[in-house]
Design an enzyme around this catalytic site. Structure first.
Site, short mmCIF file in Angstrom:
data_model
loop_
_atom_site.label_atom_id
_atom_site.label_comp_id
_atom_site.label_asym_id
_atom_site.label_seq_id
_atom_site.Cartn_x
_atom_site.Cartn_y
_atom_site.Cartn_z
N GLY A 141 0.81 -1.22 0.00
CA GLY A 141 0.00 0.00 0.00
C GLY A 141 0.84 1.26 0.00
O GLY A 141 0.55 2.21 -0.72
N CYS A 142 1.89 1.26 0.81
CA CYS A 142 2.75 2.44 0.89
C CYS A 142 3.53 2.65 -0.41
O CYS A 142 3.74 3.79 -0.83
CB CYS A 142 3.69 2.31 2.08
SG CYS A 142 2.80 2.31 3.66
N THR A 143 3.92 1.57 -1.05
CA THR A 143 4.60 1.68 -2.34
C THR A 143 3.65 2.23 -3.39
O THR A 143 4.02 3.13 -4.16
CB THR A 143 5.16 0.31 -2.76
OG1 THR A 143 6.10 -0.12 -1.78
CG2 THR A 143 5.83 0.38 -4.12
#
Length: 131
Positions: A24-26
């Site tokens: 998700g952060c990527t």
């Protein structure tokens, strides 16, 4: 060390995310990277903040070809002050952690908008739409 004073007279978007390199952060970081020119056209500087150590952020920055600064808040002091650290639900359990958030600071230094508990996917497009 980075301070909002370093960006005096500029609009700044600060987004808080849990962990560099996670799916998700990527996705979110790459969305900001891919739309960075849209933010620049609006006169907005983008900064990402997580509790990751500087070394992890440098590796993530390089691996993903990110073109905006990533800042480390290992103490979680800044995230706490901005309301981006606290209780949240994670897979049905209440835990302490990073509350995925985006705050836009105006050129006058005042908060224009603050969004908490945002989803990584589609968030960047929604922010741009609302601007």
């Amino acid at each position: 060390m980075v301070s909002l004073k370093d960006f005096a007279g500029q609009r700044v978007l600060v987004y808080f995310y849990p962990k560099a390199g996670t799916p998700g952060c990527t996705k979110q970081a790459c969305d900001f990277r891919d739309r960075l020119s849209d933010f620049s056209d609006l006169g907005i500087t983008v900064l990402g903040v997580s509790p990751d150590p500087v070394e992890a952020l440098a590796a993530f920055h390089e691996e993903e070809g990110l073109t905006f600064p990533l800042l480390s808040d290992e103490s979680k002091e800044t995230m706490s002050a901005w309301g981006a650290w606290g209780e949240k639900k994670n897979y049905g359990r209440v835990v302490q952690g990073v509350i995925r958030s985006t705050v836009i600071i105006g050129a006058d230094g005042k908060v224009e908008s603050a969004q908490y508990n945002v989803r990584a996917t589609g968030h960047v497009a929604r922010v741009l739409r609302d601007l």
